[in-house]
Enzyme design. Structure first.
Site, PDB file in Angstrom:
ATOM      1  N   HIS A  49      -0.477   0.657  -9.458  1.00  0.00           N
ATOM      2  CA  HIS A  49      -1.242  -0.264  -8.708  1.00  0.00           C
ATOM      3  C   HIS A  49      -1.637  -1.502  -9.285  1.00  0.00           C
ATOM      4  CE1 HIS A  49      -3.478  -0.293  -4.363  1.00  0.00           C
ATOM      5  NE2 HIS A  49      -3.119  -1.532  -4.894  1.00  0.00           N
ATOM      6  N   GLU A  95      -2.705   8.210  -4.097  1.00  0.00           N
ATOM      7  CA  GLU A  95      -2.920   7.780  -5.530  1.00  0.00           C
ATOM      8  C   GLU A  95      -4.575   8.049  -5.776  1.00  0.00           C
ATOM      9  OE1 GLU A  95      -3.623   2.973  -5.537  1.00  0.00           O
ATOM     10  OE2 GLU A  95      -1.468   3.637  -5.498  1.00  0.00           O
ATOM     11  N   ARG A 119       0.869  -0.999  -0.083  1.00  0.00           N
ATOM     12  CA  ARG A 119       0.126  -0.159   0.061  1.00  0.00           C
ATOM     13  C   ARG A 119       1.026   1.139   0.160  1.00  0.00           C
ATOM     14  NH1 ARG A 119      -3.313  -2.815  -1.622  1.00  0.00           N
ATOM     15  NH2 ARG A 119      -5.433  -3.366  -0.579  1.00  0.00           N
TER      16      ARG A 119
END
Length: 331
Positions: free
Chosen positions: A244, A227, A203
């Protein structure tokens, strides 16, 4: 019954419709008015599930097609009697293959072989355990940190500070909670070797982005603080930067959706307790040598090309992520 589902969850179309009204929306667009009369939600990380969203609704079940639950207010859901289900381990091999691609890229561009490098792993759960097993097979010296597991198992894992002092590459595979937020902060980063490469696929908030940017260290990032709004210098100076998608394999996505469908089906008594997408072949894990990995990984996942794509189009972070073509797991 009514189910509100993130429209980006793959392989889900038509599966639940015979048994429920299904409303599909972009995850970031799901609001309280959409869920007031819903019985269940199926979400990803872009939907914050808390009292603001769920208050006054009749939602009894929240399923997330992700390994983490940091986007869900678990305490609120417990108080409200809402069942929460995640998909732990669903994309572990997808992330493993991302790490493999990153290691091959680093080896080529920096000119080393695995036996000459120490790989540090922060978090030895579903993903970290796979990274450890394969990296040791490839010839890396591997050092691991996992305080909860060490407390339970006395497995010989090291404190993170000691791993950071010895590692040439330090990769993070932890959930996000108050114990791991900014786990890699300025205090830790100053302990690392000057040539250490930081990798984060867990994360974004596990690594302090500002501290990383100011550390002078090299890094590979798939996840980012704040993000999809990226820090331009942090993006620009990354060795590899992706939106991601480390766990975005076809099998990882199929596993996540299948776990969500099976769990919601068992909760509501639907006949889909063993469902799996019929068009996706399940993973077939196998050993792979370092040489075979180097010879094959680019055809399976060209990580450098994906990095260029994001660096050239940072404003399209969400579009690139949502339209990403899932890669096939092959080991």
């Amino acid at each position: 019954m009514k189910i509100v589902a993130d429209s980006a969850i793959p392989y889900l179309e038509g599966v639940l419709e015979p048994y429920a009204e299904v409303c599909r929306l972009p995850g970031s667009a799901i609001r309280q008015e959409h869920v007031l009369d819903a019985d269940a939600l199926l979400v990803r990380t872009r939907t914050r599930c808390d009292g603001k969203l769920l208050g006054s609704s009749r939602v009894r079940f929240v399923g997330t097609a992700t390994i983490g639950t940091d986007h869900i207010d678990l305490a609120y859901c417990r108080r409200a009697g809402i069942r929460v289900a995640a998909a732990p381990g669903c994309n572990a091999r997808g992330v493993l293959q991302y790490i493999a691609a990153a290691l091959v890229h680093l080896a080529r561009t920096q000119g080393w072989e695995p036996a000459a490098r120490t790989l540090g792993i922060g978090g030895v759960g579903h993903v970290g355990s796979l990274v450890r097993a394969y990296a040791e097979q490839w010839g890396f010296r591997v050092l691991c940190c996992d305080p909860p597991r060490e407390e339970r198992e006395h497995a010989g894992f090291l404190p993170l500070e000691e791993v950071a002092r010895q590692a040439d590459i330090l990769t993070f595979h932890t959930p996000l909670d108050e114990t791991t937020r900014h786990m890699a902060d300025a205090r830790l980063l100053v302990l690392t070797r000057p040539a250490c490469v930081i990798i984060n696929t867990s994360r974004g908030e596990v690594v302090d982005g500002q501290a990383l940017r100011e550390s002078g260290l090299q890094y590979v990032l798939d996840v980012w603080e704040h993000e999809p709004d990226l820090d331009p210098p942090l993006l620009r100076n990354a060795l590899l930067a992706t939106p991601h998608i480390a766990g975005y394999s076809a099998q990882g996505k199929a596993n996540a959706t299948a776990l969500s469908v099976r769990t919601i089906s068992r909760y509501f008594g639907l006949p889909l307790g063993e469902w799996y997408p019929s068009n996706i072949a399940p993973s077939r894990p196998r050993a792979i040598s370092w040489q075979e990995l180097c010879d094959t990984i680019d055809d399976r996942f060209d990580i450098a090309a994906e990095s260029r794509r994001l660096k050239e189009n940072p404003e399209k972070f969400e579009t690139i992520r949502n339209e990403y073509r899932y890669r096939e797991e092959y080991f």
